[in-house]
Scaffold this motif. Structure first.
Motif, short mmCIF file in Angstrom:
data_model
loop_
_atom_site.label_atom_id
_atom_site.label_comp_id
_atom_site.label_asym_id
_atom_site.label_seq_id
_atom_site.Cartn_x
_atom_site.Cartn_y
_atom_site.Cartn_z
N SER A 79 0.81 -1.19 0.04
CA SER A 79 -0.05 0.02 0.02
C SER A 79 0.77 1.12 -0.02
O SER A 79 0.36 2.23 -0.54
N THR A 80 2.02 1.23 0.52
CA THR A 80 2.75 2.41 0.64
C THR A 80 3.47 2.65 -0.76
O THR A 80 3.31 3.76 -1.33
N PHE A 81 3.72 1.73 -1.40
CA PHE A 81 4.01 1.75 -3.04
C PHE A 81 3.15 2.16 -3.78
O PHE A 81 3.37 3.11 -4.54
N VAL A 82 1.77 1.74 -3.70
CA VAL A 82 0.87 2.19 -4.47
C VAL A 82 0.55 3.37 -4.26
O VAL A 82 0.20 4.23 -5.29
N ILE A 83 0.47 4.07 -3.00
CA ILE A 83 0.04 5.50 -2.65
C ILE A 83 1.30 6.38 -3.23
O ILE A 83 0.97 7.38 -3.67
N ALA A 84 2.39 5.92 -3.06
CA ALA A 84 3.63 6.56 -3.61
C ALA A 84 3.57 6.88 -5.10
O ALA A 84 3.64 8.05 -5.78
N PHE A 85 3.06 5.76 -5.82
CA PHE A 85 2.80 5.86 -7.02
C PHE A 85 1.81 6.80 -7.51
O PHE A 85 1.71 7.43 -8.66
N LEU A 86 0.60 6.76 -6.86
CA LEU A 86 -0.71 7.23 -7.32
C LEU A 86 -0.20 8.92 -7.12
O LEU A 86 -0.56 9.75 -7.60
N TYR A 87 0.59 9.17 -6.12
CA TYR A 87 0.75 10.37 -5.89
C TYR A 87 1.62 11.14 -6.89
O TYR A 87 1.68 12.29 -7.18
N SER A 88 2.82 10.34 -7.17
CA SER A 88 3.75 10.53 -8.24
C SER A 88 2.97 10.85 -9.58
O SER A 88 3.11 12.02 -10.12
N ARG A 89 2.08 10.20 -9.91
CA ARG A 89 0.97 10.31 -11.21
C ARG A 89 0.24 11.71 -11.05
O ARG A 89 0.15 12.29 -11.77
N HIS A 90 -0.54 11.86 -9.75
CA HIS A 90 -1.05 13.02 -9.54
C HIS A 90 -0.30 14.24 -9.61
O HIS A 90 -0.70 15.16 -10.09
N ALA A 91 0.69 14.09 -8.91
CA ALA A 91 1.84 15.22 -8.86
C ALA A 91 2.23 15.74 -10.64
O ALA A 91 2.14 16.93 -10.97
N ARG A 92 2.49 14.69 -11.18
CA ARG A 92 2.88 15.03 -12.65
C ARG A 92 1.71 15.58 -13.48
O ARG A 92 2.15 16.39 -14.43
N ARG A 93 0.59 15.00 -13.14
CA ARG A 93 -0.49 15.44 -14.12
C ARG A 93 -1.26 16.87 -13.48
O ARG A 93 -1.60 17.60 -14.26
N ARG A 94 -1.44 16.94 -12.58
CA ARG A 94 -2.10 18.02 -11.76
C ARG A 94 -1.33 19.08 -11.05
O ARG A 94 -1.88 20.26 -10.81
N LEU A 95 -0.09 18.67 -10.44
CA LEU A 95 0.64 19.66 -9.69
C LEU A 95 1.66 20.44 -10.61
O LEU A 95 1.93 21.67 -10.39
N ASP A 96 2.49 19.63 -11.08
CA ASP A 96 3.81 20.19 -11.70
C ASP A 96 3.38 21.07 -12.81
O ASP A 96 4.41 22.08 -12.78
#
Length: 112
Positions: A79-96
């Motif tokens: 679950s830690t790795f899944v959340i980190a992956f989801l955050y990375s994807r979210h940041a790349r698409r919506r934050l960066d």
């Protein structure tokens, strides 16, 4: 000279921090970070509570010598790795993209 530069940087940052784009960036970050943090902490607390107050359940065999406690423990890592992956994807698409634009605006204003 350095003091004037610092004042310009402070004023520029304060202006950007008051902008709608920056507030939207913070909202997007919080909309992801807070629910996922709460979900992970609840999941971890469930593991700890079960380990302490439901040892019979946690020692239930799943397959061979693998029990529920081991599965829960491994799922913590997953679950830690899944959340980190989801955050990375979210940041790349919506934050960066927004952060990059705000940073460019800041750099342009400070370096003028």
């Amino acid at each position: 000279m350095a003091e004037r530069t610092t004042v310009r940087q402070d004023e520029t940052y304060a202006g950007i921090a008051r902008s709608e784009e920056f507030r939207g960036l913070r909202r997007r970050h919080r909309a992801f970070a807070f629910p996922w943090t709460i979900a992970f902490l609840a999941w971890y607390l469930l593991y700890v509570v079960c380990a302490n107050w439901a040892p019979g359940f946690m020692s239930t065999k799943v397959a061979g010598k693998i029990n529920v406690a081991l599965v829960f423990g491994l799922l913590q890592f997953l679950s830690t790795f899944v959340i980190a992956f989801l955050y990375s994807r979210h940041a790349r698409r919506r934050l960066d993209p927004v952060a990059t634009e705000l940073n460019a605006r800041y750099e342009k204003a400070v370096n003028q």
